[in-house]
Design a protein around this motif. Structure first.
Motif, PDB file in Angstrom:
ATOM      1  N   GLN A 184       0.866  -1.186   0.000  1.00  0.00           N
ATOM      2  CA  GLN A 184       0.000   0.000   0.000  1.00  0.00           C
ATOM      3  C   GLN A 184       0.900   1.233   0.000  1.00  0.00           C
ATOM      4  O   GLN A 184       2.067   1.150   0.401  1.00  0.00           O
ATOM      5  N   GLN A 189       2.804   8.009   4.196  1.00  0.00           N
ATOM      6  CA  GLN A 189       2.311   8.845   5.306  1.00  0.00           C
ATOM      7  C   GLN A 189       3.369   8.937   6.398  1.00  0.00           C
ATOM      8  O   GLN A 189       3.648  10.014   6.925  1.00  0.00           O
ATOM      9  N   ARG A 210       0.992  -6.960  -4.515  1.00  0.00           N
ATOM     10  CA  ARG A 210       0.350  -7.942  -3.639  1.00  0.00           C
ATOM     11  C   ARG A 210       0.391  -9.308  -4.286  1.00  0.00           C
ATOM     12  O   ARG A 210       0.314  -9.412  -5.523  1.00  0.00           O
ATOM     13  N   GLN A 224      -1.718   3.025  -6.407  1.00  0.00           N
ATOM     14  CA  GLN A 224      -2.605   3.698  -5.464  1.00  0.00           C
ATOM     15  C   GLN A 224      -2.189   5.158  -5.394  1.00  0.00           C
ATOM     16  O   GLN A 224      -1.068   5.518  -5.761  1.00  0.00           O
ATOM     17  N   GLU A 226      -2.120   7.789  -2.248  1.00  0.00           N
ATOM     18  CA  GLU A 226      -2.352   8.034  -0.829  1.00  0.00           C
ATOM     19  C   GLU A 226      -2.619   9.518  -0.626  1.00  0.00           C
ATOM     20  O   GLU A 226      -2.117  10.351  -1.396  1.00  0.00           O
ATOM     21  N   PHE A 264      -9.734   0.132   9.237  1.00  0.00           N
ATOM     22  CA  PHE A 264      -8.323   0.092   8.837  1.00  0.00           C
ATOM     23  C   PHE A 264      -7.514   0.288  10.119  1.00  0.00           C
ATOM     24  O   PHE A 264      -7.937   1.049  10.998  1.00  0.00           O
ATOM     25  N   PHE A 266      -4.882   1.891  10.724  1.00  0.00           N
ATOM     26  CA  PHE A 266      -4.213   3.191  10.917  1.00  0.00           C
ATOM     27  C   PHE A 266      -5.162   4.380  10.969  1.00  0.00           C
ATOM     28  O   PHE A 266      -4.715   5.517  11.051  1.00  0.00           O
ATOM     29  N   THR A 267      -6.478   4.116  10.858  1.00  0.00           N
ATOM     30  CA  THR A 267      -7.441   5.221  10.962  1.00  0.00           C
ATOM     31  C   THR A 267      -8.553   4.843  11.926  1.00  0.00           C
ATOM     32  O   THR A 267      -8.914   3.672  12.065  1.00  0.00           O
ATOM     33  N   GLY A 305     -10.433   3.889   0.502  1.00  0.00           N
ATOM     34  CA  GLY A 305     -10.511   3.745   1.946  1.00  0.00           C
ATOM     35  C   GLY A 305     -10.044   5.049   2.564  1.00  0.00           C
ATOM     36  O   GLY A 305      -9.215   5.751   1.978  1.00  0.00           O
ATOM     37  N   CYS A 306     -10.581   5.361   3.739  1.00  0.00           N
ATOM     38  CA  CYS A 306     -10.218   6.637   4.351  1.00  0.00           C
ATOM     39  C   CYS A 306     -10.528   6.620   5.842  1.00  0.00           C
ATOM     40  O   CYS A 306     -11.124   5.666   6.352  1.00  0.00           O
ATOM     41  N   ALA A 328      -6.756  10.627   6.348  1.00  0.00           N
ATOM     42  CA  ALA A 328      -5.967   9.970   5.306  1.00  0.00           C
ATOM     43  C   ALA A 328      -6.909   9.222   4.385  1.00  0.00           C
ATOM     44  O   ALA A 328      -8.047   8.930   4.754  1.00  0.00           O
ATOM     45  N   PHE A 329      -6.421   8.964   3.198  1.00  0.00           N
ATOM     46  CA  PHE A 329      -7.209   8.139   2.269  1.00  0.00           C
ATOM     47  C   PHE A 329      -6.272   7.448   1.297  1.00  0.00           C
ATOM     48  O   PHE A 329      -5.121   7.860   1.114  1.00  0.00           O
TER      49      PHE A 329
HETATM   50  N1  DAH Z   1      -4.033   1.323   2.419  1.00  0.00           N
HETATM   51  C1  DAH Z   1      -5.403   0.909   2.260  1.00  0.00           C
HETATM   52  C2  DAH Z   1      -5.466  -0.256   1.287  1.00  0.00           C
HETATM   53  O1  DAH Z   1      -4.519  -0.502   0.607  1.00  0.00           O
HETATM   54  C3  DAH Z   1      -6.242   2.037   1.726  1.00  0.00           C
HETATM   55  C4  DAH Z   1      -6.414   3.114   2.736  1.00  0.00           C
HETATM   56  C5  DAH Z   1      -7.475   3.061   3.608  1.00  0.00           C
HETATM   57  C6  DAH Z   1      -5.524   4.166   2.829  1.00  0.00           C
HETATM   58  C7  DAH Z   1      -7.674   4.034   4.568  1.00  0.00           C
HETATM   59  C8  DAH Z   1      -5.712   5.164   3.770  1.00  0.00           C
HETATM   60  C9  DAH Z   1      -6.794   5.083   4.633  1.00  0.00           C
HETATM   61  O2  DAH Z   1      -4.898   6.202   3.892  1.00  0.00           O
HETATM   62  O3  DAH Z   1      -6.980   6.071   5.556  1.00  0.00           O
HETATM   63  O4  DAH Z   1      -6.459  -0.920   1.245  1.00  0.00           O
END
Ligand code: DAH
Length: 360
Positions: A184, A189, A210, A224, A226, A264, A266-267, A305-306, A328-329
């Motif tokens: 990811q 971040q 992956r 992706q 970020e 997630f 981290f959030t 995702g966020c 974050a997303f």
């Molecule tokens: N890293 C996650 C994924 O690969 C996606 C993601 C979700 C990134 C939530 C983010 C976040 O920064 O806040 O599925």
């Protein structure tokens, strides 16, 4: 026949040959044949010594007159033929402006790059900066600093490509390597929070890896983007407003967005965002009543995702969660490309079929 008559006959013959010459080459042959070293008129000039005395004056005069006449005719003919030949060569080389042009094959940007740039443009317009991070990462940046528990399934060998250390390190050889291909872009971040001054408004597009088999919705290597904001007084409202703006800018005003609670590491809280399906217009079925295959009948397609950055993550990166908050997303770039243009299979982006790729 008297010599004078012979010379006069030669004159007529030569003038006729000059007249008949079709091109400069033929004309030159006539000239050499008459006036060259072994030419017919030259022979008369050379043999003047053998001509009887009483004839010599008349013959000499005639030969000279004939020579002048022949030379004049040659000069005139030469000029005429040269002009005609020049004109012919100009006509032959001329550009035919009625011919259709030769089309140059122009390359185009690949759709994945085009979408990645488009995402960057949207966030640059909001004052964000664009960052990059390493694709070969350590466990710390990809998992630990992002609050992923030690036994999180994404850490397993089935899901992540680990980089084998060839130095002979025992643990690495057993596959317990600390080094991996990032799964990811979220690790960026951590790099940015560690390295950059606050506040942070950044996006980070790039490749991720992956251990998946390619199918319509998975690729072993994809992209992706970020996003991370860390500032004072950042709320979930800022997250929603920003991502709704992004979705409208990317997919058009007519597409709707929704947020669903999710998890997630981290959030906290976390959400997934969906965009209304562009194929069925969000109804979930086709105009003939069949289930829409693009969105599997739901009317919605997941795009990112966020969430609000978990206080643990801020702390691990040396930021005081009492003073700062953030959101974050993470957006899948191939997904955005497919959802924007209603492409049913991610693999189509990578097949290199120019009939498909040239459309974008
Ligand atoms: N890293 C996650 C994924 O690969 C996606 C993601 C979700 C990134 C939530 C983010 C976040 O920064 O806040 O599925």
């Amino acid at each position: 026949m008297a010599i004078v008559d012979e010379v006069l006959a030669l004159r007529e013959q030569t003038l006729a040959a000059i007249e008949a010459a079709q091109n400069s080459q033929a004309l030159e042959q006539v000239r050499v044949g008459v006036l060259g070293k072994a030419g017919t008129l030259t022979a008369y000039l050379r043999s003047m010594g053998q001509v009887a005395k009483e004839e010599r004056a008349a013959v000499g005069k005639t030969v000279n007159e004939v020579r002048s006449a022949v030379e004049a005719a040659l000069a005139e003919s030469k000029a005429r033929l040269a002009a005609a030949e020049l004109e012919a060569s100009i006509n032959a080389a001329a550009v035919d402006i009625t011919q259709p042009g030769r089309a140059q094959q122009m390359g185009t940007r690949h759709l994945i790059n085009a979408i990645s740039d488009e995402i960057s443009e949207i966030f640059l317009g909001l004052g964000y900066t664009v960052k990059t991070g390493p694709e070969v990462e350590t466990d710390w940046y990809n998992f630990t600093a992002l609050n992923a528990p030690a036994d999180h399934p994404s850490r397993s060998m089935q899901d992540t490509f680990y980089v084998r250390d060839l130095s002979g390190d025992e643990a690495a050889v057993r596959g317990e390597s600390d080094v991996l291909l990032r799964t990811q872009t979220s690790g960026v971040q951590v790099h940015v929070m560690e390295d950059e001054p606050l506040p942070i408004y950044m996006i980070a597009p790039g490749k991720v890896y992956r251990r998946d088999v390619a199918d319509p919705s998975h690729l072993p290597q994809f992209h992706q983007c970020e996003g991370l904001v860390v500032d004072k007084n950042i709320t979930f409202g800022d997250l929603k407003g920003t991502l709704e703006y992004f979705c409208k800018a990317m997919f058009g005003e007519e597409r709707k967005t929704r947020f669903r609670a999710h998890f997630f590491p981290f959030t906290e809280p976390s959400a997934e965002a969906d965009v209304s399906c562009g194929v069925c217009g969000g109804t979930g079925h086709t105009h003939t009543g069949e289930r829409c295959r693009m969105c599997k009948g739901t009317g919605w397609l997941e795009i990112l995702g966020c969430g609000m950055v978990d206080p643990n993550v801020l702390e691990m990166c040396g930021i005081d969660p009492e003073e700062y908050s953030g959101f974050a997303f993470g957006v899948g770039i191939e997904r955005v490309a497919c959802l924007k243009y209603n492409v049913p299979d991610l693999r189509m982006l990578l097949e290199g079929d120019m009939r498909f790729l040239r459309q974008f």
